[in-house]
Design an enzyme around this catalytic site. Structure first.
Site, PDB file in Angstrom:
ATOM      1  N   CYS A  70      -2.564  -0.584   7.528  1.00 58.38           N
ATOM      2  CA  CYS A  70      -1.679   0.913   7.340  1.00 58.38           C
ATOM      3  C   CYS A  70      -1.714   1.608   8.693  1.00 58.38           C
ATOM      4  O   CYS A  70      -0.771   2.098   9.266  1.00 58.38           O
ATOM      5  CB  CYS A  70      -1.970   1.622   6.299  1.00 58.38           C
ATOM      6  SG  CYS A  70      -1.587   0.786   4.769  1.00 58.38           S
ATOM      7  N   CYS A 121      -6.341   1.991   5.705  1.00 59.97           N
ATOM      8  CA  CYS A 121      -6.939   0.687   6.138  1.00 59.97           C
ATOM      9  C   CYS A 121      -6.245   0.164   7.389  1.00 59.97           C
ATOM     10  O   CYS A 121      -5.262   1.074   8.028  1.00 59.97           O
ATOM     11  CB  CYS A 121      -6.623  -0.537   5.253  1.00 59.97           C
ATOM     12  SG  CYS A 121      -4.824  -1.057   5.076  1.00 59.97           S
ATOM     13  N   GLU A 134       0.907   3.669   1.894  1.00 64.05           N
ATOM     14  CA  GLU A 134       1.125   4.346   3.113  1.00 64.05           C
ATOM     15  C   GLU A 134       2.493   3.323   3.563  1.00 64.05           C
ATOM     16  O   GLU A 134       3.522   3.933   4.137  1.00 64.05           O
ATOM     17  CB  GLU A 134       0.207   4.020   4.115  1.00 64.05           C
ATOM     18  CG  GLU A 134      -1.065   4.988   3.784  1.00 64.05           C
ATOM     19  CD  GLU A 134      -2.202   4.275   3.376  1.00 64.05           C
ATOM     20  OE1 GLU A 134      -3.330   4.185   3.452  1.00 64.05           O
ATOM     21  OE2 GLU A 134      -1.857   3.374   2.114  1.00 64.05           O
ATOM     22  N   HIS A 152       0.707  -1.264   0.049  1.00 65.57           N
ATOM     23  CA  HIS A 152      -0.180  -0.041  -0.087  1.00 65.57           C
ATOM     24  C   HIS A 152       0.848   1.287   0.008  1.00 65.57           C
ATOM     25  O   HIS A 152       2.033   1.116   0.431  1.00 65.57           O
ATOM     26  CB  HIS A 152      -1.130   0.307   1.250  1.00 65.57           C
ATOM     27  CG  HIS A 152      -1.934  -0.957   1.320  1.00 65.57           C
ATOM     28  ND1 HIS A 152      -3.033  -0.961   1.979  1.00 65.57           N
ATOM     29  CD2 HIS A 152      -2.175  -2.089   0.669  1.00 65.57           C
ATOM     30  CE1 HIS A 152      -3.681  -1.860   1.852  1.00 65.57           C
ATOM     31  NE2 HIS A 152      -3.390  -2.696   0.940  1.00 65.57           N
TER      32      HIS A 152
END
Length: 159
Positions: free
Chosen positions: A89, A86, A58, A56
């Site tokens: 993260c 999410c 992040e 992701h």
């Protein structure tokens, strides 16, 4: 009252990262990490490209920021991300002790910063991140909506 101009400028950089994800046919989410007013890391979703569910924006930005700082602790850093992080993260952001998390659009179904659950400010955790939400919300949401609209209607336009 906080000056919104720096938040918007850094979110625009996160949006540029999200546009790279869009062009790569990844879910268009971008992130930047800022320390002392400077961008020290920037990334976009690369889950499909890397065949890695943890890639992701992040997570990739956190890894870059740790390398730039020379430490896994990022307590004097801020993360700008186009969509609410999410749970995975958000957990990582607490673990690295990110000072502040600024996001564009919320994710009511699976967001980890207040959408489905607020992991960033759990009272039992050893660290809590400050949260600012809704920075350039419409632009962030529009990019995601365009991406998923094109996915649902593959013949109706380029991704």
């Amino acid at each position: 009252m906080l000056d919104a101009a720096p938040d918007e400028a850094f979110m625009r950089e996160a949006l540029r990262q999200a546009e790279k994800a869009f062009k790569a046919e990844e879910v268009p989410i971008g992130a930047v990490v800022v320390r002392a007013g400077r961008v020290i890391a920037k990334a976009y979703n690369q889950v499909e490209m890397l065949k890695d569910a943890t890639a992701h924006a992040e997570m990739l930005a956190i890894t870059q920021a740790e390398a730039a700082v020379g430490d896994w602790r990022l307590n004097d850093c801020d993360l700008y991300v186009t969509k609410e992080p999410c749970a995975m993260c958000a957990g990582a952001l607490v673990h690295v002790r990110m000072r502040r998390v600024i996001f564009g659009c919320p994710d009511e179904r699976s967001g980890g910063a207040g959408g489905a659950i607020n992991l960033l400010q759990m009272p039992t955790f050893n660290h809590r991140c400050d949260i600012s939400m809704g920075v350039l919300q419409q632009e962030c949401a529009s990019l995601l909506q365009s991406f998923f609209r094109a996915r649902r209607n593959p013949g109706g336009g380029a991704v």
